[in-house]
Design a protein around this motif. Structure first.
Motif, mmCIF file in Angstrom:
data_model
loop_
_atom_site.group_PDB
_atom_site.id
_atom_site.type_symbol
_atom_site.label_atom_id
_atom_site.label_comp_id
_atom_site.label_asym_id
_atom_site.label_seq_id
_atom_site.Cartn_x
_atom_site.Cartn_y
_atom_site.Cartn_z
ATOM 1 N N GLU A 138 -10.625 52.886 12.415
ATOM 2 C CA GLU A 138 -9.037 52.411 11.657
ATOM 3 C C GLU A 138 -8.246 52.270 12.973
ATOM 4 O OE1 GLU A 138 -8.405 51.526 8.843
ATOM 5 O OE2 GLU A 138 -10.481 52.085 8.019
ATOM 6 N N LEU A 139 -8.216 53.122 14.087
ATOM 7 C CA LEU A 139 -7.310 52.740 15.207
ATOM 8 C C LEU A 139 -7.733 51.735 15.945
ATOM 9 C CD1 LEU A 139 -6.959 56.590 16.369
ATOM 10 C CD2 LEU A 139 -5.091 55.027 15.586
ATOM 11 N N GLU A 140 -9.046 51.146 16.019
ATOM 12 C CA GLU A 140 -9.511 49.919 16.751
ATOM 13 C C GLU A 140 -8.785 48.920 16.144
ATOM 14 O OE1 GLU A 140 -13.631 50.127 16.409
ATOM 15 O OE2 GLU A 140 -13.831 51.409 18.496
ATOM 16 N N LYS A 141 -8.952 49.031 14.592
ATOM 17 C CA LYS A 141 -8.330 47.681 13.666
ATOM 18 C C LYS A 141 -6.693 47.837 14.033
ATOM 19 C CE LYS A 141 -11.450 48.492 9.883
ATOM 20 N NZ LYS A 141 -11.283 48.750 8.434
ATOM 21 N N LEU A 142 -6.028 48.866 14.220
ATOM 22 C CA LEU A 142 -4.712 48.926 14.356
ATOM 23 C C LEU A 142 -4.380 48.453 15.829
ATOM 24 C CD1 LEU A 142 -3.444 51.972 12.795
ATOM 25 C CD2 LEU A 142 -3.254 49.912 11.704
ATOM 26 N N ILE A 143 -5.277 48.649 16.623
ATOM 27 C CA ILE A 143 -5.255 48.228 18.042
ATOM 28 C C ILE A 143 -5.065 46.713 18.124
ATOM 29 C CG2 ILE A 143 -6.179 48.328 20.563
ATOM 30 C CD1 ILE A 143 -6.760 51.278 20.008
ATOM 31 N N ALA A 144 -6.155 46.295 17.357
ATOM 32 C CA ALA A 144 -6.199 44.625 17.486
ATOM 33 C C ALA A 144 -4.860 44.069 16.868
ATOM 34 C CB ALA A 144 -7.536 44.224 16.739
ATOM 35 N N LYS A 145 -4.459 44.529 15.648
ATOM 36 C CA LYS A 145 -3.448 43.985 14.925
ATOM 37 C C LYS A 145 -1.848 44.057 15.623
ATOM 38 C CE LYS A 145 -5.226 44.713 10.392
ATOM 39 N NZ LYS A 145 -5.019 45.342 9.249
ATOM 40 N N ALA A 146 -1.885 45.033 16.288
ATOM 41 C CA ALA A 146 -0.520 45.658 17.076
ATOM 42 C C ALA A 146 -0.255 44.519 18.140
ATOM 43 C CB ALA A 146 -0.774 46.926 17.607
ATOM 44 N N ASN A 147 1.369 44.291 18.218
ATOM 45 C CA ASN A 147 1.586 43.685 19.358
ATOM 46 C C ASN A 147 1.681 44.496 20.752
ATOM 47 O OD1 ASN A 147 4.212 45.028 19.575
ATOM 48 N ND2 ASN A 147 5.050 43.600 18.173
ATOM 49 N N LYS A 148 1.930 43.818 21.629
ATOM 50 C CA LYS A 148 1.899 44.430 23.147
ATOM 51 C C LYS A 148 2.601 45.768 23.052
ATOM 52 C CE LYS A 148 4.991 41.223 25.285
ATOM 53 N NZ LYS A 148 5.184 40.393 26.436
ATOM 54 N N ASP A 149 3.921 45.415 22.350
ATOM 55 C CA ASP A 149 4.683 46.728 22.707
ATOM 56 C C ASP A 149 4.465 48.023 22.122
ATOM 57 O OD1 ASP A 149 6.709 44.971 23.755
ATOM 58 O OD2 ASP A 149 7.485 44.465 21.831
ATOM 59 N N PHE A 150 3.499 47.902 21.067
ATOM 60 C CA PHE A 150 3.048 49.113 20.283
ATOM 61 C C PHE A 150 1.352 49.433 20.830
ATOM 62 C CE2 PHE A 150 6.473 47.690 17.775
ATOM 63 C CZ PHE A 150 7.368 48.725 17.795
ATOM 64 N N LYS A 151 0.826 48.537 21.397
ATOM 65 C CA LYS A 151 -0.626 48.668 21.590
ATOM 66 C C LYS A 151 -0.914 49.877 22.207
ATOM 67 C CE LYS A 151 -3.003 44.311 21.761
ATOM 68 N NZ LYS A 151 -3.776 44.115 20.709
ATOM 69 N N GLY A 152 -0.377 50.162 23.382
ATOM 70 C CA GLY A 152 -0.150 51.476 24.170
ATOM 71 C C GLY A 152 -0.349 52.723 23.530
ATOM 72 N N SER A 153 0.489 52.740 22.567
ATOM 73 C CA SER A 153 0.678 54.002 21.729
ATOM 74 C C SER A 153 -0.496 54.247 20.832
ATOM 75 C CB SER A 153 1.819 53.900 20.922
ATOM 76 O OG SER A 153 3.087 53.975 21.640
ATOM 77 N N PHE A 154 -1.097 53.136 20.086
ATOM 78 C CA PHE A 154 -2.206 53.125 19.428
ATOM 79 C C PHE A 154 -3.493 53.546 20.518
ATOM 80 C CE2 PHE A 154 0.225 50.577 16.328
ATOM 81 C CZ PHE A 154 0.547 51.558 15.208
#
Length: 173
Positions: free
Chosen positions: A141-157
């Motif tokens: 699930e975190l992989e899916k969120l990382i793929a969808k997240a914009n660059k501002d939030f990718k690091g947190s995921f």
């Protein structure tokens, strides 16, 4: 006239089917983890969410058996992960990150309580199996969120994903 109605009916009947003679070729799908996340219930953006938090803390306090507490913490981890996914899909990304971080805190507590139960001589095989399956679901699930997240939030995921990978390593020991 009868022949026309029969022919028209037959034509409509045949056109109602979606027939495809070409074989679809699709890439091999990544195997999904066969683990259902529980419905999260109230989300952190709901005004009555505080009541849920109070209830969960009371239940947590009342559980003394380390194996039961490990199961409870795993349930909370899975619910919060799913809540984080729901929040992400609602566009509340910061709240999603915070909720997922709390999910992983619960997951860590579940690992600790499972190890405590083992020290007390309890049979933890089923719980270890659940933890191993759940940790793979958290990664998926975190992989899916990382793929969808914009660059501002990718690091947190990605940070939460790294924590989950560390949990998987701890479970192998």
């Amino acid at each position: 006239m009868k022949k026309i109605l029969v022919s028209l009916s037959l034509l409509i009947f045949l056109l109602s089917f979606n027939i495809s003679f070409a074989q679809e070729i699709s890439p091999t799908p990544t195997p999904k983890v066969n683990y259902e996340l529980p419905y999260p219930g109230l989300l952190p953006d709901h005004p009555l969410y505080i009541l849920r938090i109070i209830r969960d803390r009371i239940v947590d306090f009342l559980i003394s058996d380390p194996l039961k507490k490990a199961e409870f913490n795993l349930l909370q981890a899975d619910k919060r992960l799913n809540a984080g996914i729901y929040l992400f899909n609602k566009g509340k990304i910061s709240m999603s990150i915070s909720t997922i971080s709390k999910a992983e805190n619960y997951f860590e507590k579940s690992i600790e309580k499972t190890k405590e139960a083992k020290k007390q001589g309890m049979d933890i095989k089923d719980m270890e199996r659940k933890l191993r399956t759940s940790v793979k679901k958290h990664q998926e699930e975190l992989e899916k969120l990382i793929a969808k997240a914009n660059k501002d939030f990718k690091g947190s995921f990605e940070k939460e994903y790294k924590r989950v990978v560390e949990f998987e390593e701890r479970l192998k020991r």
